[in-house]
Design an enzyme around this catalytic site. Structure first.
Site, short mmCIF file in Angstrom:
data_model
loop_
_atom_site.label_atom_id
_atom_site.label_comp_id
_atom_site.label_asym_id
_atom_site.label_seq_id
_atom_site.Cartn_x
_atom_site.Cartn_y
_atom_site.Cartn_z
N GLU A 1 0.89 -1.16 0.07
CA GLU A 1 -0.14 0.03 -0.07
C GLU A 1 1.02 1.34 -0.16
OE1 GLU A 1 -2.40 1.51 -0.62
OE2 GLU A 1 -3.75 1.68 0.97
N ASP A 2 0.37 2.55 -0.66
CA ASP A 2 1.07 3.46 -0.51
C ASP A 2 1.28 4.19 0.74
OD1 ASP A 2 -1.70 4.37 -0.52
OD2 ASP A 2 -1.68 5.85 -2.14
N ASP B 1 -2.91 5.91 6.83
CA ASP B 1 -3.39 7.30 7.45
C ASP B 1 -4.29 6.68 8.65
OD1 ASP B 1 -4.17 9.87 7.75
OD2 ASP B 1 -5.40 10.04 6.27
N PHE C 1 -0.69 16.68 3.90
CA PHE C 1 -1.10 15.84 2.63
C PHE C 1 0.00 15.76 1.73
CE2 PHE C 1 -3.20 15.05 -1.32
CZ PHE C 1 -3.93 14.06 -1.13
N ARG D 1 1.43 12.05 -9.68
CA ARG D 1 1.97 10.79 -9.23
C ARG D 1 3.18 10.23 -9.47
NH1 ARG D 1 -2.60 7.68 -7.21
NH2 ARG D 1 -4.57 8.50 -8.28
P1 5GP Z 1 -6.60 5.50 5.38
O1 5GP Z 1 -7.88 4.62 4.70
O2 5GP Z 1 -5.50 4.76 5.93
O3 5GP Z 1 -7.53 6.51 6.08
O4 5GP Z 1 -6.15 6.15 4.08
C1 5GP Z 1 -5.24 5.51 3.28
C2 5GP Z 1 -5.44 5.80 1.87
O5 5GP Z 1 -5.83 7.40 1.76
C3 5GP Z 1 -4.33 5.87 0.90
O6 5GP Z 1 -4.17 4.67 0.33
C4 5GP Z 1 -4.26 6.93 0.00
O7 5GP Z 1 -4.94 6.81 -1.09
C5 5GP Z 1 -5.12 7.99 0.72
N1 5GP Z 1 -4.32 9.14 1.43
C6 5GP Z 1 -4.35 9.13 2.68
N2 5GP Z 1 -3.21 10.01 3.21
C7 5GP Z 1 -2.88 10.63 1.99
C8 5GP Z 1 -2.02 11.70 1.37
O8 5GP Z 1 -1.48 12.35 2.42
N3 5GP Z 1 -1.68 11.92 0.46
C9 5GP Z 1 -2.52 11.20 -0.70
N4 5GP Z 1 -1.98 11.54 -1.97
N5 5GP Z 1 -3.19 10.14 -0.44
C10 5GP Z 1 -3.53 9.88 0.94
#
Ligand code: 5GP
Length: 174
Positions: free
Chosen positions: A98-99, A102, A151, A164
C-alpha cells in the site's frame, strides 16, 4: 493543476535507498513463501514496481483497486472494491503493498476482507505511515517512512489525480 505551497519531505535518493533496504528485509522474510504480492491501486504502483524488481525470490503479482477518498484530501470513511483480485489466496502467503496508511481504514478493510478467504498469512508493506492519525490498528511489518500529518504527494501518491510520477515526496501546507 498548480500544486499549492509545499516542501520536499523525502528526496529521491532517500527513497531509492530505503526501498532497497525494504526489499532486502522482505526477501529475508519471504524467500521460501512464494507470496502473492497484492498491489493496492492506484497509489502503490510505483512503490510496488520498484520493490518487486529488487526481489530475488519467487512471487506472483496481483492488483486490487479500492476507493476510500474520491478526490478530496480528507477521508470519507467509505471503502469500496472497484477491482478485486484475479487470484485465489486460500492457503497462500499474501504481501499487501500500500502507498500510505493514514487512519488505517483502508488497510483494515482489506485485511478483514482477505482474512475471510483464509490465506496462510498476510504481511503488509506500506511506503508511508501517518502514525498521528491512526484509528485502526493493523499489524504492519514493513514501513518505508513515517511522515507528519501533511497531505503528501509523489512516488505514486496523487494530488487531484496528478503528480503521481514525482520521484520524491512533497508535503502540502494546509
Ligand atoms: P486511510 O484509509 O488509512 O485513512 O487512508 C489510506 C488511503 O488514503 C491511501 O491509500 C491513500 O490513497 C489516501 N491517502 C491518505 N493520506 C494521503 C496523503 O497524504 N496523500 C495522498 N495522495 N493520499 C492519501
Amino acid at each position: 493543476m498548480e500544486l499549492p505551497h509545499h516542501k520536499i519531505l523525502i528526496s529521491k535518493e532517500k527513497i531509492i535507498q530505503r526501498v532497497a533496504q525494504l526489499a532486502k528485509d522482505i526477501s529475508d522474510e519471504m524467500k521460501d513463501e512464494n507470496p502473492l504480492v497484492v498491489v493496492v491501486l492506484k497509489g502503490a504502483f510505483i512503490f510496488a514496481s520498484d520493490l518487486v524488481r529488487r526481489f530475488d525470490f519467487p512471487h506472483q503479482i496481483d492488483f486490487i483497486s479500492i476507493s476510500s477518498y474520491g478526490n478530496a484530501t480528507k477521508t470519507t470513511g467509505v471503502a469500496k472494491i472497484l477491482k478485486d483480485l484475479d487470484e485465489p489466496i486460500k492457503g497462500r502467503t499474501v504481501l499487501l503493498v500500500e502507498d500510505i496508511v493514514d487512519t488505517g481504514l483502508t488497510l483494515n478493510y482489506l485485511y478483514q476482507l482477505f482474512n475471510i478467504r483464509k490465506p496462510k498469512k498476510i504481511e503488509v508493506a506500506v511506503f508511508l505511515s501517518k502514525m498521528a492519525r491512526r484509528e485502526y490498528q493493523i499489524p504492519i511489518k514493513f514501513i518505508g517512512f513515517e511522515v507528519p500529518d501533511n497531505f503528501v504527494v509523489g512516488y505514486g501518491l496523487d494530488y487531484k489525480q496528478q503528480y503521481r510520477s514525482l520521484p520524491y515526496i512533497i508535503g502540502i501546507d494546509e
